[in-house]
Design an enzyme around this catalytic site. Structure first.
Site, mmCIF file in Angstrom:
data_model
loop_
_atom_site.group_PDB
_atom_site.id
_atom_site.type_symbol
_atom_site.label_atom_id
_atom_site.label_comp_id
_atom_site.label_asym_id
_atom_site.label_seq_id
_atom_site.Cartn_x
_atom_site.Cartn_y
_atom_site.Cartn_z
ATOM 1 N N ARG A 1 0.819 -1.235 0.000
ATOM 2 C CA ARG A 1 0.000 0.000 0.000
ATOM 3 C C ARG A 1 0.845 1.275 0.000
ATOM 4 N NH1 ARG A 1 -3.099 -2.847 3.819
ATOM 5 N NH2 ARG A 1 -4.905 -3.794 2.837
ATOM 6 N N LYS B 1 1.508 11.254 -11.382
ATOM 7 C CA LYS B 1 0.748 10.280 -12.171
ATOM 8 C C LYS B 1 1.635 9.058 -12.387
ATOM 9 C CE LYS B 1 -2.510 12.998 -14.932
ATOM 10 N NZ LYS B 1 -2.869 13.396 -16.305
ATOM 11 N N GLU C 1 7.150 19.093 -25.102
ATOM 12 C CA GLU C 1 6.489 19.356 -23.811
ATOM 13 C C GLU C 1 6.927 20.716 -23.259
ATOM 14 O OE1 GLU C 1 4.114 17.384 -22.840
ATOM 15 O OE2 GLU C 1 4.551 15.510 -23.890
ATOM 16 N N LYS D 1 4.463 23.283 -13.925
ATOM 17 C CA LYS D 1 3.676 22.065 -13.674
ATOM 18 C C LYS D 1 3.296 21.983 -12.197
ATOM 19 C CE LYS D 1 2.939 17.242 -14.457
ATOM 20 N NZ LYS D 1 3.228 16.025 -15.182
ATOM 21 N N GLU E 1 -6.669 16.037 -11.425
ATOM 22 C CA GLU E 1 -7.245 16.361 -12.739
ATOM 23 C C GLU E 1 -8.776 16.397 -12.729
ATOM 24 O OE1 GLU E 1 -5.026 14.712 -16.065
ATOM 25 O OE2 GLU E 1 -6.736 15.084 -17.375
ATOM 26 N N ARG F 1 -5.936 20.723 -14.389
ATOM 27 C CA ARG F 1 -4.786 19.905 -14.837
ATOM 28 C C ARG F 1 -4.953 19.438 -16.283
ATOM 29 N NH1 ARG F 1 -1.272 15.521 -11.283
ATOM 30 N NH2 ARG F 1 0.119 14.927 -12.974
ATOM 31 N N ASN G 1 -2.846 18.665 -21.116
ATOM 32 C CA ASN G 1 -3.075 17.788 -22.277
ATOM 33 C C ASN G 1 -3.159 18.584 -23.582
ATOM 34 O OD1 ASN G 1 -3.126 15.489 -20.690
ATOM 35 N ND2 ASN G 1 -5.300 15.739 -20.234
ATOM 36 N N HIS H 1 -2.608 17.040 -27.005
ATOM 37 C CA HIS H 1 -2.675 15.586 -26.826
ATOM 38 C C HIS H 1 -3.918 14.976 -27.473
ATOM 39 C CE1 HIS H 1 0.600 16.444 -24.158
ATOM 40 N NE2 HIS H 1 0.727 15.188 -23.771
ATOM 41 N N HIS I 1 -2.819 12.001 -29.526
ATOM 42 C CA HIS I 1 -3.151 10.612 -29.180
ATOM 43 C C HIS I 1 -3.795 9.886 -30.357
ATOM 44 C CE1 HIS I 1 -3.161 11.220 -24.535
ATOM 45 N NE2 HIS I 1 -2.007 10.740 -24.970
ATOM 46 N N HIS J 1 5.884 10.123 -28.983
ATOM 47 C CA HIS J 1 4.814 10.876 -28.328
ATOM 48 C C HIS J 1 4.967 12.395 -28.550
ATOM 49 C CE1 HIS J 1 1.794 11.890 -25.379
ATOM 50 N NE2 HIS J 1 2.689 12.563 -24.675
HETATM 51 P P1 NAD Z 1 11.570 6.430 -22.207
HETATM 52 O O1 NAD Z 1 11.459 6.273 -20.757
HETATM 53 O O2 NAD Z 1 11.164 5.265 -23.050
HETATM 54 O O3 NAD Z 1 13.052 6.872 -22.591
HETATM 55 C C1 NAD Z 1 13.397 7.041 -23.940
HETATM 56 C C2 NAD Z 1 14.658 6.254 -24.298
HETATM 57 O O4 NAD Z 1 15.783 6.912 -23.758
HETATM 58 C C3 NAD Z 1 14.690 4.843 -23.735
HETATM 59 O O5 NAD Z 1 15.260 3.986 -24.683
HETATM 60 C C4 NAD Z 1 15.594 4.986 -22.518
HETATM 61 O O6 NAD Z 1 16.230 3.775 -22.158
HETATM 62 C C5 NAD Z 1 16.582 5.988 -23.013
HETATM 63 N N1 NAD Z 1 17.256 6.781 -21.982
HETATM 64 C C6 NAD Z 1 16.710 7.298 -20.861
HETATM 65 N N2 NAD Z 1 17.583 8.121 -20.256
HETATM 66 C C7 NAD Z 1 18.718 8.101 -20.986
HETATM 67 C C8 NAD Z 1 19.952 8.769 -20.894
HETATM 68 N N3 NAD Z 1 20.191 9.677 -19.946
HETATM 69 N N4 NAD Z 1 20.895 8.505 -21.835
HETATM 70 C C9 NAD Z 1 20.621 7.637 -22.855
HETATM 71 N N5 NAD Z 1 19.466 7.016 -23.019
HETATM 72 C C10 NAD Z 1 18.514 7.241 -22.094
HETATM 73 O O7 NAD Z 1 10.695 7.655 -22.742
HETATM 74 P P2 NAD Z 1 10.274 9.062 -22.089
HETATM 75 O O8 NAD Z 1 9.978 9.935 -23.231
HETATM 76 O O9 NAD Z 1 11.223 9.498 -21.054
HETATM 77 O O10 NAD Z 1 8.905 8.722 -21.344
HETATM 78 C C11 NAD Z 1 7.762 8.302 -22.039
HETATM 79 C C12 NAD Z 1 6.829 7.669 -21.035
HETATM 80 O O11 NAD Z 1 6.493 8.642 -20.053
HETATM 81 C C13 NAD Z 1 5.518 7.183 -21.628
HETATM 82 O O12 NAD Z 1 5.215 5.918 -21.077
HETATM 83 C C14 NAD Z 1 4.502 8.220 -21.157
HETATM 84 O O13 NAD Z 1 3.207 7.667 -21.003
HETATM 85 C C15 NAD Z 1 5.097 8.621 -19.834
HETATM 86 N N6 NAD Z 1 4.699 9.968 -19.384
HETATM 87 C C16 NAD Z 1 4.165 10.074 -18.150
HETATM 88 C C17 NAD Z 1 3.801 11.322 -17.670
HETATM 89 C C18 NAD Z 1 3.274 11.449 -16.271
HETATM 90 O O14 NAD Z 1 2.779 12.514 -15.907
HETATM 91 N N7 NAD Z 1 3.390 10.419 -15.466
HETATM 92 C C19 NAD Z 1 3.983 12.470 -18.461
HETATM 93 C C20 NAD Z 1 4.563 12.320 -19.727
HETATM 94 C C21 NAD Z 1 4.923 11.059 -20.187
HETATM 95 N N1 GLY Z 2 1.432 14.826 -18.244
HETATM 96 C C1 GLY Z 2 0.160 15.332 -17.882
HETATM 97 C C2 GLY Z 2 -0.068 15.390 -16.416
HETATM 98 O O1 GLY Z 2 0.805 15.130 -15.637
HETATM 99 O O2 GLY Z 2 -1.169 15.695 -16.027
#
Ligand code: NAD
Ligand code: GLY
Length: 361
Positions: A120, A142, A184, A226, A236, A240, A244, A247, A251, A264
């Site tokens: 938990r 999130k 972003e 943010k 949200e 919040r 998006n 998006h 999407h 993305h």
């Molecule tokens: P990712 O985590 O897949 O990273 C992209 C690539 O870069 C991967 O191959 C990773 O291994 C590599 N990498 C990471 N750090 C590195 C570094 N310092 N040097 C070399 N390579 C490196 O992609 P991302 O764009 O960071 O994240 C996308 C994900 O985030 C999606 O799943 C999306 O849904 C999520 N997301 C979540 C939120 C949220 O609010 N929680 C917001 C935006 C995106």
């Molecule tokens: N990435 C959108 C949010 O955190 O709400």
């Protein structure tokens, strides 16, 4: 070095920006009584940074365990979460043990989901290593995994106790990943801060080249913006949703191409251009402002047009299935002026069609 506070009463936390990874252990010691730590990462990130983090934690007196998840969005899954629970059990993690999410958004979302649910809730520190993760996913709580039916379908709001950002780690990130992060970054300027957008117009090349001064200012401003939104609307319920921006159409493009053609951030970039054009057609946003957005997006190395392989009909159809549909209406975040957006669900379909058609020319 900069600190941004996320003010959420008893769940408040700091985002430390510009702190070297090899000092993380000592800083974490000040934030926790826990002895055990589990670093969740992937082989790509581990190859560059695991040893530094591991050593720093050990030096500070933590017992350190490591769990590696294969690289890739497809591993942000229930199956990988289950394997991580098994590791938590194997290492006998306790309520005060900490999880360290070392990686991009995929690792941050997955490690956060496991931290939120195992026993938990265990404390998590997010150590974001991509630009997307540093300006967006590590902040705001999130956490989620994907289901075969769609992205982020199972998750929660679970705040970290600290976000620890070493900007220098971005030097090993491929340039396309920097670009998707810039989508972003630009988003924050359009939705919340005209002056920041003007700064980006001047400094976008420096940002792309990872000029450390520019990067620190940009990451800090994005985190502040943010944090301000999350503070007012953590779950949200309303505000919040402005995060998006871009998006809705983004999407749809990702879903239609099975998440393979567009990264993305690329889809969001096209989506932001689409939203600006819709706003212009609804007489809410000036053409000069829309031109500025398109110019900046192109300067950042991001696409502003849809590839010819998709049909307008298919895009409009997927838009109407988007989860943002409320009572049968598609929800768009639209700019009124630079730095100010509104959420609208009354965009006529013919305007959407016109704009999508225009984006394919
Ligand atoms: P990712 O985590 O897949 O990273 C992209 C690539 O870069 C991967 O191959 C990773 O291994 C590599 N990498 C990471 N750090 C590195 C570094 N310092 N040097 C070399 N390579 C490196 O992609 P991302 O764009 O960071 O994240 C996308 C994900 O985030 C999606 O799943 C999306 O849904 C999520 N997301 C979540 C939120 C949220 O609010 N929680 C917001 C935006 C995106
Ligand atoms: N990435 C959108 C949010 O955190 O709400």
């Amino acid at each position: 070095m900069k600190t941004v506070k996320v003010g959420l009463r008893e769940k408040s936390y700091d985002i430390l920006i510009g702190y070297p990874l090899d000092e993380i252990g000592g800083i974490l010691k000040k934030h926790t009584k826990g002895i055990k730590s589990l670093i969740v990462t992937n082989p790509t990130v581990a190859g560059y940074y695991l040893e530094t983090v591991e050593r720093s934690l050990q030096k500070a007196g933590f017992q350190v365990f490591v769990a590696q998840v294969p690289d890739g969005e497809e591993h942000k899954s229930q199956a990988e979460a289950s394997k991580l629970y098994a590791k938590c059990l194997e290492y006998r993690l306790e309520r005060e043990s900490i999880i360290v999410g070392l990686g991009g958004g995929v690792i941050g979302d997955l490690a956060g989901y496991v931290a939120a649910t195992f026993m938990r809730g265990l404390p998590i520190v997010q150590v974001p290593t991509t630009l997307v993760a540093q300006v967006d996913s590590s902040v705001g709580g999130k956490v989620a995994v994907n289901l075969p039916e769609g992205k982020n379908l199972v998750g929660s709001f679970y705040q970290p106790f600290l976000v620890y950002i070493d900007l220098a780690v971005l030097k090993t990130l491929p340039v396309e990943e920097i670009e998707v992060g810039m989508a972003e970054v630009i988003k924050y300027g359009i939705i919340l801060d005209k002056k920041f957008l003007e700064y980006l117009e001047k400094k976008i090349e420096k940002l792309r080249e990872l000029d450390m001064q520019v990067l620190e200012r940009v990451v800090a401003r994005c985190c502040q913006l943010k944090a301000g939104v999350v503070k007012k609307d953590e779950r949200e319920k309303g505000l919040r949703a402005i995060l998006n921006f871009g998006h809705t159409l983004g999407h749809a493009l990702e879903a239609l191409t099975d998440y393979k053609k567009y990264k993305h951030g690329e889809a969001v970039a096209i989506g932001m251009v689409g939203a600006c054009r819709i706003a212009e057609k609804m007489n809410m946003f000036k053409k000069e402002a829309r031109d500025r957005v398109e110019h900046l997006i192109e300067k950042a190395g991001l696409p502003a047009r849809i590839g010819a392989e998709l049909s307008v009909d298919s895009i409009v159809q997927v838009l109407s299935l988007d989860k943002k549909v409320r009572a049968g209406r598609v929800r768009f975040v639209l700019p009124e002026r630079m730095g100010k957006v509104v959420v609208r669900n009354d965009v006529p379909e013919d305007i959407v069609r016109d704009v999508v058609t225009g984006l394919m020319e």
